[in-house]
Write an enzyme that holds these catalytic residues in place. Sequence first.
Site, mmCIF file in Angstrom:
data_model
loop_
_atom_site.group_PDB
_atom_site.id
_atom_site.type_symbol
_atom_site.label_atom_id
_atom_site.label_comp_id
_atom_site.label_asym_id
_atom_site.label_seq_id
_atom_site.Cartn_x
_atom_site.Cartn_y
_atom_site.Cartn_z
ATOM 1 N N GLN A 96 0.851 -1.525 0.003
ATOM 2 C CA GLN A 96 0.011 0.054 -0.531
ATOM 3 C C GLN A 96 1.041 1.166 0.088
ATOM 4 O OE1 GLN A 96 -2.292 1.683 3.291
ATOM 5 N NE2 GLN A 96 -4.134 0.677 2.306
ATOM 6 N N LYS A 118 -8.122 1.138 -1.336
ATOM 7 C CA LYS A 118 -8.641 0.962 -0.218
ATOM 8 C C LYS A 118 -9.363 2.276 0.288
ATOM 9 C CE LYS A 118 -8.811 -1.357 4.171
ATOM 10 N NZ LYS A 118 -8.875 -0.011 5.294
ATOM 11 N N ASN A 125 -15.031 -4.997 4.245
ATOM 12 C CA ASN A 125 -14.080 -4.360 5.583
ATOM 13 C C ASN A 125 -14.805 -4.249 7.102
ATOM 14 O OD1 ASN A 125 -11.639 -2.069 6.119
ATOM 15 N ND2 ASN A 125 -11.501 -3.902 7.195
ATOM 16 N N CYS A 140 -6.636 6.412 5.044
ATOM 17 C CA CYS A 140 -6.519 6.337 6.552
ATOM 18 C C CYS A 140 -6.988 7.897 7.079
ATOM 19 C CB CYS A 140 -5.690 6.387 6.839
ATOM 20 S SG CYS A 140 -4.020 6.820 8.415
ATOM 21 N N GLY A 168 -8.789 -6.915 9.910
ATOM 22 C CA GLY A 168 -7.671 -5.906 10.373
ATOM 23 C C GLY A 168 -7.305 -5.785 12.080
ATOM 24 N N ARG A 169 -8.402 -4.868 12.998
ATOM 25 C CA ARG A 169 -8.891 -5.126 13.777
ATOM 26 C C ARG A 169 -8.404 -6.739 14.409
ATOM 27 N NH1 ARG A 169 -11.744 -0.979 15.768
ATOM 28 N NH2 ARG A 169 -12.932 -1.026 14.023
#
Length: 329
Positions: A58, A127, A187, A88, A211-212
Amino acid sequence: MLAPMEGVGHPEFRRMMAERGGLGIVCTEFVRVSRAPLAPRSLRKAVIKCPGVPLSVQVMGNDADKMAEAAEVMAASGADVVDINLGCPAPRVVRHGVGAAMLKDPELLHRVLSAMRSRVPGLLSAKIRAGFDDRTHVLAIAEAVQAAGADYIVVHPRRRADFYQGVADWRIIALLSSALRIPVIGNGDCWYAVDARRMREETGCVAVMIGRPALRNPWIFEQIADLEAGRVPRRPGGLDIVEHLHSVCRRYRAAFPGRREPVGKIKELLTYLGRAIDDGGAYRRAVLRLSRLEEILRFSEEVLGQLPPERIDMDASGSLGLETSGLVA
């Protein structure tokens, strides 16, 4: 897919997750591309692959020429996918007009992605989030990504303004899945293995990025693979978690030689792992106050070693329900 996570997704973490099985793609932390002259040798350092698992690298920036040049370097260095970070939410990122800030300017993100497309012979992806402050333009944002030539798009259905608050609105994943020609990856708030199947069934997305929840339950990808194969998924107990912590500590010490003990990296994992312990947060609060790695391991053995699986919210179906998964209804 293992999501890109800043400060967490270093090569050893990716390798550790891939070895457990169930992963189709692993993603790097974002690589910042500024307007300064590129350093190809430094960029190539991000391309560290795990055996048998494709790698998505990325990149983050808003200068079309520099991003195209960086994307070409990554692709030539062996990246299976080059991905652009358009999600982000960190203030220090947004202040520089990159990450989620680019969601406010679909023409800019189209221009940057188009330049990258011209230099990447393989897979190119983006993303995104549902928007910056307003989610009403998410389809226009996604269509700009599609028009620029991306091979697929990953959507986290929160706005930048939401950060990680509230519950992920999977209806946005469903909207993009039905409207776009390119594949959509979902996601957000896939806390339990069963959520991966539910997300695909309810939204029509072709794959799931996690992810988390993988920090909270390092067995989640293995559990998803077991469900898909019709096997009974593993349900970890306290001893499994203790063994996992010891393994992580050994591997991080070896991966970061000559540095101080990796206490910070271990605590970052424990911030999430502790959420799965059914004790009202007592373990997590106590262990994060400790300052030495040996203290953390010893305390974890004492507290977690005797916990049965029924006291740990890491089974595939989330029977304890300590987390709220994403919603479509």
